[in-house]
Design a protein around this motif. Structure first.
Motif, PDB file in Angstrom:
ATOM      1  N   ASP A 144       0.824  -1.204   0.000  1.00 14.67           N
ATOM      2  CA  ASP A 144       0.000   0.000   0.000  1.00 14.67           C
ATOM      3  C   ASP A 144       0.870   1.271   0.000  1.00 14.67           C
ATOM      4  O   ASP A 144       0.631   2.186   0.772  1.00 14.67           O
ATOM      5  CB  ASP A 144      -0.916  -0.025   1.226  1.00 14.67           C
ATOM      6  N   HIS A 178      -3.096  -3.200  -4.869  1.00 11.58           N
ATOM      7  CA  HIS A 178      -3.937  -2.864  -3.714  1.00 11.58           C
ATOM      8  C   HIS A 178      -4.959  -3.933  -3.360  1.00 11.58           C
ATOM      9  O   HIS A 178      -5.431  -3.986  -2.234  1.00 11.58           O
ATOM     10  CB  HIS A 178      -4.660  -1.539  -4.033  1.00 11.58           C
ATOM     11  N   ARG A 193      -3.175  -0.301  -8.576  1.00  9.14           N
ATOM     12  CA  ARG A 193      -3.779   1.005  -8.372  1.00  9.14           C
ATOM     13  C   ARG A 193      -2.974   2.161  -8.978  1.00  9.14           C
ATOM     14  O   ARG A 193      -3.505   3.013  -9.673  1.00  9.14           O
ATOM     15  CB  ARG A 193      -3.933   1.226  -6.865  1.00  9.14           C
ATOM     16  N   TYR A 222      -9.455   0.311  -6.913  1.00  3.65           N
ATOM     17  CA  TYR A 222      -8.956   0.095  -5.549  1.00  3.65           C
ATOM     18  C   TYR A 222      -9.236  -1.315  -5.063  1.00  3.65           C
ATOM     19  O   TYR A 222      -8.553  -1.825  -4.195  1.00  3.65           O
ATOM     20  CB  TYR A 222      -9.594   1.112  -4.586  1.00  3.65           C
ATOM     21  N   GLN A 237     -13.734   2.755  -7.054  1.00  7.72           N
ATOM     22  CA  GLN A 237     -12.805   3.819  -7.420  1.00  7.72           C
ATOM     23  C   GLN A 237     -12.987   4.937  -6.409  1.00  7.72           C
ATOM     24  O   GLN A 237     -14.029   5.587  -6.347  1.00  7.72           O
ATOM     25  CB  GLN A 237     -13.084   4.274  -8.855  1.00  7.72           C
ATOM     26  N   LEU A 238     -11.954   5.130  -5.592  1.00  3.71           N
ATOM     27  CA  LEU A 238     -12.065   5.968  -4.403  1.00  3.71           C
ATOM     28  C   LEU A 238     -12.271   7.441  -4.739  1.00  3.71           C
ATOM     29  O   LEU A 238     -13.103   8.113  -4.150  1.00  3.71           O
ATOM     30  CB  LEU A 238     -10.805   5.775  -3.545  1.00  3.71           C
ATOM     31  N   HIS A 272     -13.307   2.259  -0.429  1.00  3.35           N
ATOM     32  CA  HIS A 272     -11.910   1.809  -0.356  1.00  3.35           C
ATOM     33  C   HIS A 272     -11.747   0.332  -0.708  1.00  3.35           C
ATOM     34  O   HIS A 272     -10.992  -0.017  -1.605  1.00  3.35           O
ATOM     35  CB  HIS A 272     -11.393   2.103   1.056  1.00  3.35           C
TER      36      HIS A 272
END
Length: 306
Positions: A144, A178, A193, A222, A237-238, A272
């Protein structure tokens, strides 16, 4: 429940405001969870112990610093366990932990408190997510945003079977891998990501099979998860606050991605990671902006994919 959240002041519109675009596959379940005020803090991942929204128990989380990815192994069995990746920087961080459903620590993968790239002994740096196959084999994306950009496959004895570990934009290279999932056709799907794409690999050999990028020009994937009927991938998709459902391709074909349905969430919700109920197909979304988890249920007859 494994998640922490509370609705921020005046956030009821945040919680319930969404639009459906394309084929209507999911609708928001407003009755879940039943006691939202019990949860405080940010929600990184979500895991379901009671699907009707009752609060079961809270864990003593002294062995957890910053939980990130969560996976239930043996979800349909009499002996499920919970795997959690920990991206913390303290003495318990940079490793992956297995717990009983009541929160008893069973084992630890990696070297607690020591970020690294070693494979013997195994080390991680902010491991993002783990997928545990029914065979006991494990797939780990690490990580991450730390020093590693790796996809690792472990045997059930926790030995490295194969790995892709190069940072970059080329085939089989990663930048912030991710999320990871495995389908029934021996294919591993990775949300790469930082490169705004999903990459696909042969789960047995580790060979690169293909890349999906055309769906992610606006924002990176994500999460990557399959619906129980294996018809769709669920990708969040954040930054654009979207949950997208993509056609899962047939065996022997990767092709290019095709978005079938989009759940457009309100600004600043920031979805997320996700999980799905394997029995009903219900979708649970962890939202770090709205500090909540939400449940969406299938539109199909009986509210089930089956």
């Amino acid at each position: 429940m494994w998640h922490h959240w509370h609705p921020a002041a005046g956030s009821s519109s945040l919680r319930h405001d969404y639009q459906l675009l394309g084929r209507p596959l999911y609708k928001l379940d407003l009755s879940w969870p039943k006691n939202p005020e019990l949860f405080t803090g940010e929600v990184f991942g979500v895991l379901v112990f009671t699907t009707d929204g009752d609060f079961l128990m809270s864990w003593n989380t002294t062995t957890l610093e910053v939980p990130h990815g969560i996976f239930v192994a043996g979800a349909g069995s009499s002996n499920p366990t919970v795997w959690i990746t920990d991206v913390g920087n303290g003495p318990y961080g940079h490793c992956i932990k297995q717990y009983t459903p009541s929160g008893k620590l069973l084992q630890v993968l990696g070297t607690p408190g020591k970020a690294g790239s070693g494979v013997n002994p195994l080390q991680f740096d902010q491991p993002a997510e783990i997928f545990v196959h029914d065979s006991g084999e494990m797939y780990i994306v690490d990580g991450d945003g730390g020093m590693n950009n790796r996809l690792i496959k472990l045997s059930k004895e926790q030995e490295v079977l194969w790995m892709h570990g190069e940072k970059g934009q080329g085939l089989a290279q990663f930048y912030i891998p991710h999320s990871v999932t495995v389908d029934n056709a021996f294919r591993v799907w990775v949300a790469d990501r930082g490169n705004k794409r999903i990459q696909v690999f042969n789960s047995v050999t580790g060979d690169w099979l293909g890349t999906w990028g055309s769906c992610f020009t606006e924002d990176a994937p994500y999460s990557v998860r399959l619906t129980p009927d294996k018809k769709y991938f669920v990708v969040v998709q954040l930054n654009t606050n979207q949950i997208s459902l993509l056609d899962a391709p047939p065996v022997g074909l990767i092709g290019q991605c095709n978005v079938v349905s989009v759940i457009q969430l309100a600004e600043e919700v920031k979805p997320h990671l996700v999980d799905l109920d394997l029995k009903t197909g219900a979708l649970y979304v962890a939202e770090i902006g709205a500090q909540q988890a939400q449940k969406f249920t299938p539109f199909s007859l009986g509210g089930s994919f089956q």
